[in-house]
Design a protein around this motif. Structure first.
Motif, PDB file in Angstrom:
ATOM      1  N   MET A   1     -44.299  35.959 -59.281  1.00  0.00           N
ATOM      2  CA  MET A   1     -45.548  36.144 -60.021  1.00  0.00           C
ATOM      3  C   MET A   1     -46.585  36.781 -59.090  1.00  0.00           C
ATOM      4  N   ARG A   2     -47.266  37.808 -59.585  1.00  0.00           N
ATOM      5  CA  ARG A   2     -48.209  38.554 -58.749  1.00  0.00           C
ATOM      6  C   ARG A   2     -49.443  37.723 -58.413  1.00  0.00           C
ATOM      7  N   ASP A   3     -50.016  38.028 -57.284  1.00  0.00           N
ATOM      8  CA  ASP A   3     -51.234  37.348 -56.839  1.00  0.00           C
ATOM      9  C   ASP A   3     -52.381  37.717 -57.765  1.00  0.00           C
ATOM     10  N   TYR A   4     -53.194  36.714 -58.165  1.00  0.00           N
ATOM     11  CA  TYR A   4     -54.282  36.947 -59.105  1.00  0.00           C
ATOM     12  C   TYR A   4     -55.336  37.901 -58.545  1.00  0.00           C
ATOM     13  N   TYR A   5     -55.593  37.799 -57.258  1.00  0.00           N
ATOM     14  CA  TYR A   5     -56.577  38.707 -56.651  1.00  0.00           C
ATOM     15  C   TYR A   5     -56.064  40.148 -56.671  1.00  0.00           C
ATOM     16  N   GLU A   6     -54.744  40.273 -56.457  1.00  0.00           N
ATOM     17  CA  GLU A   6     -54.133  41.606 -56.484  1.00  0.00           C
ATOM     18  C   GLU A   6     -54.183  42.178 -57.892  1.00  0.00           C
ATOM     19  N   ILE A   7     -53.956  41.323 -58.903  1.00  0.00           N
ATOM     20  CA  ILE A   7     -53.991  41.778 -60.291  1.00  0.00           C
ATOM     21  C   ILE A   7     -55.362  42.359 -60.633  1.00  0.00           C
ATOM     22  N   LEU A   8     -56.428  41.688 -60.181  1.00  0.00           N
ATOM     23  CA  LEU A   8     -57.788  42.143 -60.486  1.00  0.00           C
ATOM     24  C   LEU A   8     -58.318  43.159 -59.484  1.00  0.00           C
ATOM     25  N   GLY A   9     -57.569  43.366 -58.376  1.00  0.00           N
ATOM     26  CA  GLY A   9     -57.980  44.361 -57.393  1.00  0.00           C
ATOM     27  C   GLY A   9     -59.225  43.980 -56.627  1.00  0.00           C
ATOM     28  N   VAL A  10     -59.367  42.679 -56.297  1.00  0.00           N
ATOM     29  CA  VAL A  10     -60.548  42.210 -55.566  1.00  0.00           C
ATOM     30  C   VAL A  10     -60.103  41.453 -54.311  1.00  0.00           C
ATOM     31  N   ASP A  11     -61.025  41.305 -53.370  1.00  0.00           N
ATOM     32  CA  ASP A  11     -60.751  40.531 -52.160  1.00  0.00           C
ATOM     33  C   ASP A  11     -60.883  39.044 -52.461  1.00  0.00           C
ATOM     34  N   ARG A  12     -60.260  38.236 -51.637  1.00  0.00           N
ATOM     35  CA  ARG A  12     -60.305  36.785 -51.840  1.00  0.00           C
ATOM     36  C   ARG A  12     -61.722  36.232 -51.694  1.00  0.00           C
ATOM     37  N   GLY A  13     -62.552  36.875 -50.916  1.00  0.00           N
ATOM     38  CA  GLY A  13     -63.911  36.376 -50.707  1.00  0.00           C
ATOM     39  C   GLY A  13     -64.941  36.953 -51.663  1.00  0.00           C
ATOM     40  N   CYS A  14     -64.486  37.666 -52.690  1.00  0.00           N
ATOM     41  CA  CYS A  14     -65.445  38.314 -53.612  1.00  0.00           C
ATOM     42  C   CYS A  14     -66.264  37.269 -54.369  1.00  0.00           C
ATOM     43  N   ASP A  15     -67.484  37.661 -54.750  1.00  0.00           N
ATOM     44  CA  ASP A  15     -68.335  36.735 -55.505  1.00  0.00           C
ATOM     45  C   ASP A  15     -68.061  36.857 -57.000  1.00  0.00           C
TER      46      ASP A  15
END
Length: 382
Positions: free
Chosen positions: A1-15
């Motif tokens: 299962m793909r990483d959720y942050y990768e799916i949305l194209g954002v960094d883990r520290g995004c607000d």
């Protein structure tokens, strides 16, 4: 299962704002309705929905950051139940499409405030100067008295709308989303009038003309606006009345011209009075020790007065709306040359002209000197 942050194209520290912006952009791109019902787009959109539903929840996001997909299974993530698609659409896209699709204000409409009305009123300069009480006749909407604004025939009452059950909203499915809109049957009111009032035909309001008294304050100027609270149209279903706005225009006066608080007036002056000095009468809009009951005031003309020269009479102008200050009356002198002279008058003027010199006509002498130099330059005279 793909990483959720990768799916949305954002960094883990995004607000939260960056997360929402990323989801909005990708959801619009992969929405099934925009891709002709493509199964791949639908799958991608579902994946985006799943990722956002977890990362937008602070508790779920913290668990996911620590334990991954295994940590959110059973919490509404990893294939378990997510937010309703309608709720996510409303949350993320409500600020853009909320009004368009009727997703704001889900509750049925309550009493609505009546419309504001405008009335254009022309007054005289005298009314603007002194203030006045003016009666106007304005068309307005009033609450129907027989039905007391309900729209139902006296003795009956409106019933709950059978289409929306009184909610005033209905939900319709459009593609992947469930969209709310105002009930088409009751117009969002949540009720129906089965036996309408004959007087207002079920509207609850009637159109009539009313006579109102409007107080014009002293010193009002062209373009001023007077607000009469609660004198506008009646509100729907017992709502408060709107306001009536009176827009003032001041009719041009045949004697005076207004400049702020000052009044300007041109007064003709006989040639002899202008030469010798003296007094002339000028119109005014106020009384006083130097102004008689016919609204005339004596103006002193200085000896040797010229056309265009002004005499300023302090405090004889318009009153101020916001203070006790008053403007001035500015009298512009217009020297009048006599016409239709008798033979004797012509004789006297000819004699007078013969004995006048540069001292009596200094401007003429100065002008002639300039003109002579101009002519000499043009003709090349030495």
């Amino acid at each position: 299962m793909r990483d959720y942050y990768e799916i949305l194209g954002v960094d883990r520290g995004c607000d939260e704002a960056a997360l929402k912006s990323a989801f909005r952009k990708l959801a619009m791109e992969h929405h099934p309705d925009r891709n002709g019902g493509c199964e791949e787009a639908a799958g991608r959109f579902k994946e985006l929905n799943e990722a956002y539903s977890v990362l937008s929840d602070p508790q779920k996001r913290a668990t996911y950051d620590r334990f991954g997909h295994a940590g959110v299974n059973g919490m509404g993530g990893g294939g378990a139940q997510f937010h309703d698609a309608h709720d996510i659409f409303n949350e993320v896209f409500g600020d853009i499409f909320g009004d368009m699709f009727g997703m704001r204000g889900r509750q049925n409409r309550g009493p609505a405030r009546g419309q504001d009305l405008r009335y254009d009123l022309e007054i005289t300069l005298e009314q603007a100067y002194a203030g006045a009480e003016v009666e106007i006749t304005a068309p307005t909407t009033l609450t129907c008295e027989p039905c007391d604004g309900s729209g139902a025939k006296p003795g009956t009452s409106p019933t709950t709308c059978t289409t929306c059950g009184g909610a005033g909203r209905v939900r319709a499915t459009q593609g992947f989303f469930s969209i709310e809109r105002a009930c088409p049957r009751c117009g969002g009111s949540g009720r129906m009038v089965l036996d309408p009032c004959e007087h207002c035909r079920g509207l609850g309001m009637v159109r009539k003309e009313r006579t109102l008294s409007v107080r014009i304050p002293a010193g009002v100027d062209d373009g001023a606006r007077i607000r009469l609270a609660g004198e506008g149209d009646a509100g729907d279903r017992g709502g408060p009345r709107g306001d009536l706005y009176i827009f003032i225009s001041v009719r041009p006066h045949e004697l005076f011209e207004r400049d702020g608080l000052d009044l300007l007036c041109t007064v003709p002056v006989p040639m002899a009075t202008a030469a010798l000095g003296g007094m002339v009468e000028a119109p005014c809009l106020m009384g006083g020790e130097n102004c008689d009951g016919n609204c005339k005031i004596e103006v002193k003309v200085p000896e040797g007065a010229q056309t265009g020269q002004t005499v300023r009479l302090k405090g004889r102008g318009m009153p101020s709306l916001r203070s006790r200050e008053r403007g001035d009356l500015v009298v512009e002198l217009f020297i009048e040359t006599p016409t239709r002279l008798t033979a004797r008058q012509k004789e006297l003027l000819t004699e007078f002209a013969g004995i006048c010199g540069e001292q009596q006509h200094p401007k003429s002498a100065k002008f002639l000197g300039k003109a002579k130099r101009f002519w000499d330059e043009v003709t090349g005279a030495a």
